[in-house]
Design an enzyme around this catalytic site. Structure first.
Site, PDB file in Angstrom:
ATOM      1  CG  HIS A 136      -1.879   0.998   1.452  1.00 22.09           C
ATOM      2  ND1 HIS A 136      -1.590   2.293   1.805  1.00 22.09           N
ATOM      3  CD2 HIS A 136      -3.226   0.933   1.326  1.00 22.09           C
ATOM      4  CE1 HIS A 136      -2.720   2.987   1.902  1.00 22.09           C
ATOM      5  NE2 HIS A 136      -3.729   2.178   1.608  1.00 22.09           N
ATOM      6  CG  ASP A 213       0.767  -2.251   6.018  1.00 26.46           C
ATOM      7  OD1 ASP A 213      -0.199  -2.462   6.777  1.00 26.46           O
ATOM      8  OD2 ASP A 213       0.678  -1.548   4.988  1.00 26.46           O
ATOM      9  CD  GLN A 216      -6.753  -4.533   4.071  1.00 28.06           C
ATOM     10  OE1 GLN A 216      -7.658  -5.303   4.398  1.00 28.06           O
ATOM     11  NE2 GLN A 216      -6.993  -3.265   3.784  1.00 28.06           N
ATOM     12  CE  LYS A 239      -7.130  -0.341   6.391  1.00 26.95           C
ATOM     13  NZ  LYS A 239      -7.928   0.122   5.256  1.00 26.95           N
ATOM     14  CB  CYS A 377      -3.826   3.469  -1.371  1.00 29.10           C
ATOM     15  SG  CYS A 377      -4.942   4.823  -1.079  1.00 29.10           S
TER      16      CYS A 377
HETATM   17  N1  PLP Z   1      -1.682  -0.663   4.621  1.00 30.22           N
HETATM   18  C1  PLP Z   1      -2.614  -1.409   4.047  1.00 30.22           C
HETATM   19  C2  PLP Z   1      -2.267  -2.777   3.545  1.00 30.22           C
HETATM   20  C3  PLP Z   1      -3.910  -0.926   3.909  1.00 30.22           C
HETATM   21  O1  PLP Z   1      -4.850  -1.681   3.321  1.00 30.22           O
HETATM   22  C4  PLP Z   1      -4.217   0.371   4.392  1.00 30.22           C
HETATM   23  C5  PLP Z   1      -5.557   0.943   4.217  1.00 30.22           C
HETATM   24  O2  PLP Z   1      -6.298   0.576   3.337  1.00 30.22           O
HETATM   25  C6  PLP Z   1      -3.194   1.104   5.003  1.00 30.22           C
HETATM   26  C7  PLP Z   1      -1.938   0.569   5.100  1.00 30.22           C
HETATM   27  C8  PLP Z   1      -3.430   2.481   5.533  1.00 30.22           C
HETATM   28  O3  PLP Z   1      -4.295   2.429   6.630  1.00 30.22           O
HETATM   29  P1  PLP Z   1      -4.825   3.790   7.284  1.00 30.22           P
HETATM   30  O4  PLP Z   1      -5.433   4.572   6.159  1.00 30.22           O
HETATM   31  O5  PLP Z   1      -5.825   3.323   8.288  1.00 30.22           O
HETATM   32  O6  PLP Z   1      -3.657   4.469   7.887  1.00 30.22           O
END
Ligand code: PLP
Length: 421
Positions: A136, A213, A216, A239, A377
């Site tokens: 992401h 990260d 998900q 999430k 993203c």
């Molecule tokens: N990393 C992953 C894999 C994501 O799916 C997301 C959000 O969709 C994020 C990071 C960013 O999360 P946040 O917008 O809650 O900071």
């Protein structure tokens, strides 16, 4: 409901009382365009059960005060609840200590904290940071910013056509200049579950710390940071049935102690004079200013809720939904599924020949079906798979097989409406 091939629904599906669960989510009874909402955008944000909403109301109506700073009843109560939420986080991910669990505003904020605190301290010109091709933007851009600032290089683990990372290529990237591996646990665009334990072990064999990260993963599969052995693990409350504005960074104490604070201000200090400031101990060193107290407490409630259902049960249920949806969508001619890794979380990214994903999403919305369309993203993933965007259905344990049928029916209708054979 469609006839399914043997085993598609899985053994856990029958035992899972989904109607009882659904009744706990007020939003699931909303009508969209006169049709029942079919909410399949859970990877972007999951919905909130009544008990988390009730916890927010109780906090705001009877418990709210600023924390850590006063001796009066409300402040002590709010402080105790906030710190209890931290211990719930610790237990949820099996962190060795609650001091290693920092509240942030989300995954993005958590990764930026590590970029500033670890990256600025330890990354120099000529050093390298490894990310993967399926990250992401939140786990790419901060490292790019750091590399630009420091004259360091970003290295990228390639991905196969199925959406699986190349472990061999990763091993070849490891070397004495690498200062950090920053890797997703589950891809939000493809659904791939990365076998991160292998990556962490390989990086550690070279003395390289690893940030995961987990945005998900934490809502969908059991996470045990001690068993994984990672150095940092980041995830977001919204999430996982909690509110927006709250997230978590788990970090090993040995790193957190060495890292510079990301933000300066109140609460993160022990003493301040114009000559010198002494920082607070961890985790408070990284929680400058008034934190999102209500959101942290509500996240604690959401984690209790998920644990009561059971992360293994959730993972099984979502696996069954994904298998059923994959079978249904694959049967539609002209649809290509992007991301066909052997191990996937409940994400189904697709493109339909002759229809732009945004048009597809708009048509599905007419039927009350909420999917996400766009690059999610993860623009490098779109580039790799040579698509401008995808339509992504992402499932949660409260989704039903009938909702998957509604998705498939709506996709079929789109073909007719757009005149695609
Ligand atoms: N990393 C992953 C894999 C994501 O799916 C997301 C959000 O969709 C994020 C990071 C960013 O999360 P946040 O917008 O809650 O900071």
């Amino acid at each position: 409901m469609r006839m399914m091939s043997a085993g598609t629904k899985g053994s856990g599906a029958e035992r899972f009382d989904v109607e009882r669960i659904r009744a706990q989510f007020p939003v699931l009874s909303v009508q969209v365009n006169g049709k029942p909402l079919v909410y399949l955008d859970n990877a972007a944000s999951a919905q909130m059960p009544q008990r988390v909403i009730d916890r927010i109301v109780r906090y705001q109506s009877r418990e709210h005060s600023n924390i850590h700073r006063a001796v009066h009843y409300l402040s002590e109560l709010a402080t105790a609840e906030y710190e209890a939420a931290r211990r719930k986080v610790q237990s949820f991910i099996n962190a060795p200590s609650d001091k290693e669990c920092i509240f942030t505003s989300g995954t993005t904020d958590a990764i930026n904290l590590v970029m500033h605190g670890y990256g600025r301290r330890f990354v120099q010109a000529g050093d390298e940071i490894i990310v993967s091709a399926i990250e992401h933007h939140a786990n790419i851009v901060p490292w790019q910013m750091l590399c630009e600032e420091r004259g360091a290089k970003l290295r990228v683990i390639p991905v196969s056509d199925a959406g699986e990372l190349s472990f061999e290529a990763f091993q070849a990237l490891l070397g004495p200049r690498v200062r950090l591996v920053a890797l997703t646990h589950v891809s939000n665009a493809l659904g791939t579950v990365v076998p991160i334990r292998d990556y962490i072990d390989a990086a550690h064999a070279h003395g390289i710390p690893v940030l995961i990260d987990g945005a998900q993963a934490a809502p969908h599969i059991p996470v045990d940071v001690q068993a994984l052995g990672c150095d940092f693990y980041a995830f977001s409350g919204h999430k996982m049935c909690g509110p927006t504005g709250i997230g978590v960074l788990y970090g090993r104490a040995e790193w957190l102690e060495k890292m510079q604070p990301f933000k300066g201000g109140g609460d993160m200090i022990l003493s301040v004079s114009f000559e010198k400031t002494t920082y607070n101990t961890i985790p408070f060193k990284f929680e400058a200013g008034t934190p999102p107290i209500m959101a942290a407490i509500a996240l604690g409630e959401a984690l209790d809720y998920l644990r009561e259902i059971g992360l293994d049960t959730i993972a099984r249920r979502e696996h069954d939904l994904l298998a059923y949806a994959t079978e249904g969508v694959s049967a539609i001619r002209g649809i290509r599924i992007i991301g066909t890794a052997e191990r996937k979380a409940a994400v189904l990214s697709m493109v339909m020949e002759g229809i732009h994903p945004h048009d597809l999403g708009t048509l599905l919305n007419e039927d009350g079906v909420a999917v996400r369309t766009g690059h999610h993203c993860a623009q490098p993933v779109m580039t790799r798979f040579r698509v401008p965007a995808t339509a992504r259905a992402s499932f949660a344990f409260y989704n039903t097989f009938e909702e998957v049928d509604a998705l498939v029916a709506s996709l079929e209708r789109a073909k007719t409406v757009f005149g695609v054979a």
